[in-house]
Design an enzyme around this catalytic site. Structure first.
Site, PDB file in Angstrom:
ATOM      1  N   GLU A 113       0.856  -1.187   0.000  1.00  0.00           N
ATOM      2  CA  GLU A 113       0.000   0.000   0.000  1.00  0.00           C
ATOM      3  C   GLU A 113       0.890   1.233   0.000  1.00  0.00           C
ATOM      4  O   GLU A 113       1.998   1.182   0.510  1.00  0.00           O
ATOM      5  CB  GLU A 113      -0.834   0.055   1.301  1.00  0.00           C
ATOM      6  CG  GLU A 113      -1.640  -1.175   1.572  1.00  0.00           C
ATOM      7  CD  GLU A 113      -2.184  -1.204   3.007  1.00  0.00           C
ATOM      8  OE1 GLU A 113      -1.968  -0.246   3.771  1.00  0.00           O
ATOM      9  OE2 GLU A 113      -2.826  -2.206   3.346  1.00  0.00           O
ATOM     10  N   LYS A 115       2.250   4.566   1.556  1.00  0.00           N
ATOM     11  CA  LYS A 115       2.301   5.084   2.925  1.00  0.00           C
ATOM     12  C   LYS A 115       1.988   6.571   2.865  1.00  0.00           C
ATOM     13  O   LYS A 115       2.800   7.377   2.394  1.00  0.00           O
ATOM     14  CB  LYS A 115       3.681   4.848   3.531  1.00  0.00           C
ATOM     15  CG  LYS A 115       3.789   5.276   4.980  1.00  0.00           C
ATOM     16  CD  LYS A 115       5.069   4.734   5.590  1.00  0.00           C
ATOM     17  CE  LYS A 115       5.176   5.030   7.067  1.00  0.00           C
ATOM     18  NZ  LYS A 115       5.352   6.442   7.372  1.00  0.00           N
ATOM     19  N   ASP A 117       1.439  10.295   3.799  1.00  0.00           N
ATOM     20  CA  ASP A 117       2.166  11.157   4.714  1.00  0.00           C
ATOM     21  C   ASP A 117       1.233  12.201   5.305  1.00  0.00           C
ATOM     22  O   ASP A 117       1.144  13.321   4.840  1.00  0.00           O
ATOM     23  CB  ASP A 117       3.306  11.838   3.958  1.00  0.00           C
ATOM     24  CG  ASP A 117       4.312  12.437   4.910  1.00  0.00           C
ATOM     25  OD1 ASP A 117       4.238  12.134   6.120  1.00  0.00           O
ATOM     26  OD2 ASP A 117       5.172  13.191   4.441  1.00  0.00           O
ATOM     27  N   TYR A 223      -6.848   2.531   6.548  1.00  0.00           N
ATOM     28  CA  TYR A 223      -6.049   1.369   6.162  1.00  0.00           C
ATOM     29  C   TYR A 223      -6.012   0.260   7.192  1.00  0.00           C
ATOM     30  O   TYR A 223      -5.270  -0.709   7.020  1.00  0.00           O
ATOM     31  CB  TYR A 223      -4.621   1.793   5.809  1.00  0.00           C
ATOM     32  CG  TYR A 223      -3.957   2.643   6.860  1.00  0.00           C
ATOM     33  CD1 TYR A 223      -3.834   4.011   6.662  1.00  0.00           C
ATOM     34  CD2 TYR A 223      -3.492   2.095   8.032  1.00  0.00           C
ATOM     35  CE1 TYR A 223      -3.251   4.810   7.617  1.00  0.00           C
ATOM     36  CE2 TYR A 223      -2.909   2.880   8.994  1.00  0.00           C
ATOM     37  CZ  TYR A 223      -2.782   4.238   8.791  1.00  0.00           C
ATOM     38  OH  TYR A 223      -2.208   5.028   9.744  1.00  0.00           O
ATOM     39  N   LYS A 309      10.951   3.004   2.744  1.00  0.00           N
ATOM     40  CA  LYS A 309      11.054   4.456   2.607  1.00  0.00           C
ATOM     41  C   LYS A 309      11.729   4.845   1.296  1.00  0.00           C
ATOM     42  O   LYS A 309      12.799   4.336   0.980  1.00  0.00           O
ATOM     43  CB  LYS A 309      11.846   5.040   3.783  1.00  0.00           C
ATOM     44  CG  LYS A 309      11.093   4.992   5.100  1.00  0.00           C
ATOM     45  CD  LYS A 309       9.882   5.896   5.044  1.00  0.00           C
ATOM     46  CE  LYS A 309       9.081   5.921   6.330  1.00  0.00           C
ATOM     47  NZ  LYS A 309       9.537   6.873   7.304  1.00  0.00           N
ATOM     48  N   CYS A 406      25.239  48.057  -3.081  1.00  0.00           N
ATOM     49  CA  CYS A 406      25.836  49.359  -2.787  1.00  0.00           C
ATOM     50  C   CYS A 406      27.150  49.597  -3.512  1.00  0.00           C
ATOM     51  O   CYS A 406      27.718  50.673  -3.427  1.00  0.00           O
ATOM     52  CB  CYS A 406      26.031  49.531  -1.280  1.00  0.00           C
ATOM     53  SG  CYS A 406      27.359  48.528  -0.618  1.00  0.00           S
ATOM     54  N   CYS A 421      29.879  42.072   2.093  1.00  0.00           N
ATOM     55  CA  CYS A 421      29.962  43.454   1.637  1.00  0.00           C
ATOM     56  C   CYS A 421      30.617  44.289   2.725  1.00  0.00           C
ATOM     57  O   CYS A 421      30.321  44.139   3.903  1.00  0.00           O
ATOM     58  CB  CYS A 421      28.554  43.974   1.358  1.00  0.00           C
ATOM     59  SG  CYS A 421      28.458  45.766   1.276  1.00  0.00           S
ATOM     60  N   CYS A 426      25.667  50.148   3.486  1.00  0.00           N
ATOM     61  CA  CYS A 426      24.983  49.308   2.503  1.00  0.00           C
ATOM     62  C   CYS A 426      23.485  49.225   2.804  1.00  0.00           C
ATOM     63  O   CYS A 426      23.094  48.770   3.879  1.00  0.00           O
ATOM     64  CB  CYS A 426      25.594  47.908   2.507  1.00  0.00           C
ATOM     65  SG  CYS A 426      24.801  46.772   1.374  1.00  0.00           S
TER      66      CYS A 426
END
Ligand code: AMP
Ligand code: ZN
Length: 673
Positions: A113, A115, A117, A223, A309, A406, A421, A426
């Site tokens: 089946e 899975k 989430d 399920y 998985k 800048c 920078c 700036c």
């Protein structure tokens, strides 16, 4: 691996897992992908198997994550909502089959089946009427979310031909379509975006107000039958029965061997997009219920099923551009902008390329086709470049030598990775600095988000944080899209922020490496900013979690004339410089400790520093004046001497405990009645 090394690694993994579990289950705000999380659990379980004496009953490997929160009434599950053992490869899958074969003779059937989430729930029906639903919680006890579940349209309120007593397990999820629709609406209204469908579903289900849940348009797919007054012989039979009763049931396919399951597992993995929900794997279950009973469960998961998985989803896209952003501390961050792709439930069109080194390592160029994946199902990242599809005439990408905002020259950081920078004026840095100053983690000024900051800066009303405290409602109200009401509200919020206290004030300065955590540490040790300003390098370095580099950044920051000017303005405006944190105590004042033997948790120096932090002293030899001896493994003559003098002996753990106990416990006045 050495024993001590293994122990340290196990502890580190447990801490990591605990933190990620908290983010996932309690805050609904994960920062790593489930795949990565599962791998951590796996690594931990492997180590615990290898070093069984470090295994502990309350290790996360023996528990189902999550804790019931206090918001909802607890529900004790009639049948536990178990977790699933993960497998990450064919070999591990086949090993599962071998284990089953070893325990049970004769033919077997397995079903595969997807899975889903989402969020696992148990729903209770009496005579076909939905009476109660609960979240999984820790598997034994969950939260009563009945009212919220009533807003889920695919959850049938009544069933056809249902057994008298029935508890079903299923997954609450937000469909991809709904997720996209809600996020599109949020984008327009300027609300924060939902990170991913799973989070959106989890957050939605655990709302106090069922109307908010209703807006999330959640769905249910089931399920498993947890409990029934009816008897069934196989899992497939139960799923068919659930379908007859009116549920949306997980699609399943039956196979006669584990090896035959592989094709379906791969198919599901490759066709993840064609399902309306997100999935993070496939579940492989033994079909025969009597066989299942014979196999039983471990403390955490059934022996008759595993979850296969899938690695995080990756997709190719073409880099249209690489843009440079200038951050609050002046760091130039390159970002790849690519053709929009759908990944793990959202549309993504850009990803950070971190820095020049990262760009060079992958050799990403404008025009390249890159492979993108989503880490944590949240943050997209570029994982590789498909060089075979590189068009003619591309050139290696180099970050500019001048700040795009800048024009000031950029320099490489001491640690050599970031470009920064150098422009003190700036505008990009100023803007980000102001946004940071007002943010939740810093001074927490309600209503002062990036757009408003930008408007204030553009109107010339604010340049530096201290300027905020000199704003008047009238000039703010004159801004575009502001109005009198919101201007007054903003001024009030700014006024409010004056009382945040030292820890947040320090975090708001945006000194490198000094965030909320360091701010708190500092504020625990100094009653106010003035006391901190007196501190020298050595003193700062002695504080927990403050290293030499951080200490030096702080001192440099305070030494700058600009900072001093800012601080003066803040003080005059009435911004509190005082610490609101509980001050670190000197519970060991007047006490002398002697350390002996091999310590496991820290070096002698660290243990000494810990004792000193609480006002105690350490000495090299035992005498009548010694208050405590801390004895590690293989302690020798000092220990014997202490014993003969009747001096209290502490283990390392005792010492740690003494530093962790709250103060009032030690000198409770016994006024409790
Ligand atoms: P885990 O929490 O990662 O150990 O995996 C177990 C979770 O998978 C359970 O909480 C279920 O909510 C979820 N799940 C999703 N789809 C299924 C399925 N088809 N069969 C069993 N569990 C499922
Ligand atoms: Zn700049």
């Amino acid at each position: 691996m050495e024993r001590t090394e293994a122990k340290a690694k196990i502890e580190q993994l447990r801490a990591e897992v605990a933190e990620h579990a908290r983010r996932y289950y309690e805050l609904d705000a994960p920062t790593i992908s489930d795949f990565e999380y599962d791998k951590l659990i796996h690594a931990l379980a492997d180590l615990e198997r290898e070093w069984p004496d470090f295994d502990e009953p309350d290790s996360p490997t023996h528990r189902v994550g999550g804790k019931a929160s206090e918001k909802f009434a607890p529900v004790r599950h009639a049948a536990p909502l178990e977790s699933l053992t993960d497998v990450f490869s064919r070999e591990e899958l086949f090993a599962f089959g071998t284990r089953v074969d070893g325990a049970i003779e004769g033919p077997k059937q397995y079903d595969v089946e997807p899975k889903i989430d989402g969020l696992s729930i148990a729903i209770d029906y009496r005579n076909g009427v939905f009476v109660r639903g609960a979240t999984r919680g820790d598997g034994e006890t969950g939260e009563d979310v009945t009212e919220n579940l009533r807003t889920v349209r695919s959850l049938p309120q009544t069933l056809k031909n249902a057994p008298e007593r029935l508890i079903v397990r299923g997954e609450i999820y937000m469909s991809r379509a709904v997720f996209e629709e809600l996020n599109a609406a949020r984008e327009i209204s300027g609300e924060t975006m939902l990170a991913n469908p799973r989070n959106a579903a989890a957050g939605g289900l655990r709302q106090k107000d069922a109307r908010v849940t209703a807006e999330r348009k959640l769905d249910l797919i089931v399920y498993n039958i947890q409990l029934s007054s009816e008897n069934y012989a196989t899992h497939a039979e139960t799923l068919d029965a659930l379908k007859q009763m009116g549920f949306d049931v997980v699609p399943y396919h039956l196979y006669d061997s584990i090896r035959d399951c592989v094709e379906r597992i791969d198919w599901i993995g490759e066709n993840r997009d064609s399902f309306p929900y997100e999935m993070d794997g496939a579940v492989i279950k033994l079909n025969d219920l009597a066989q299942r009973t014979r196999l039983g469960s471990t403390a955490k998961a059934p022996r008759w099923a595993v979850a296969y998985k899938y690695p995080p989803e990756q997709k190719p896209s073409r880099v249209k551009d690489i843009v440079i952003q200038v951050g609050r501390t002046g760091v130039l961050t390159p970002k790849a902008v690519f053709e929009p792709i759908r990944l793990a439930g959202t549309t993504v069109s850009n990803a950070t390329l971190h820095n020049q080194d990262f760009i060079e390592k992958l050799d990403v160029r404008i025009g390249d086709t890159v492979l993108v994946q989503k880490a944590g199902e949240i943050i997209p990242e570029v994982v590789a470049v498909d060089k075979s599809r590189r068009p003619e005439g591309t050139v290696p990408f180099r970050l500019p030598e001048r700040c795009p905002e800048c024009g000031s020259p950029v320099v490489r950081d001491e640690d050599g990775v970031f470009l920064r920078c150098t422009g003190a004026e700036c505008p990009a840095q100023r803007l980000r600095h102001l946004v940071h100053f007002a943010s939740k983690d810093a001074m927490d000024i309600d209503g002062l988000g990036p757009a408003v900051v930008e408007a204030l800066v553009n109107a010339g009303l604010v340049k530096n944080p201290a300027d905020l405290y000199y704003l008047d409602a009238q000039s703010v109200a004159a801004l575009d899209r502001m109005g009198k009401k919101s201007a007054e509200k903003l001024i009030a919020a700014i006024e409010d922020s004056k009382q945040r206290g030292l820890a947040r004030l320090l975090a708001s300065f945006g000194v490198r490496q000094v965030g909320v955590k360091a701010g708190k540490v500092l504020a625990r040790h100094y009653p106010d900013l003035d006391a901190l300003l007196e501190a020298n390098l050595i003193e700062l370095m002695e504080l927990p979690d403050v290293g030499e580099i951080t200490a030096q950044y702080l001192l440099d920051y305070f030494a700058s004339p600009q900072t001093q000017h800012q601080l003066r303005l803040l003080r005059e405006a009435g911004v509190s410089f005082e610490s609101k944190e509980e001050q670190a105590d000197d519970r060991f004042a007047g006490k002398t400790f002697v350390l002996t033997g091999t310590l496991e948790h820290f070096t002698r120096e660290e243990a000494g520093a810990l004792i000193e932090r609480f006002g105690g002293k350490t000495a090299g030899s035992v005498s009548k004046k010694t208050s405590y001896v801390v004895a590690g493994a293989a302690a020798g003559s000092k220990l014997t001497k202490a014993q003969s003098l009747g001096i209290p002996i502490l283990s390392e753990t005792d010492l740690i405990k003494m530093t962790e106990e709250s103060e009032d416990k030690e000198d409770g006045n016994g006024t409790d009645v």
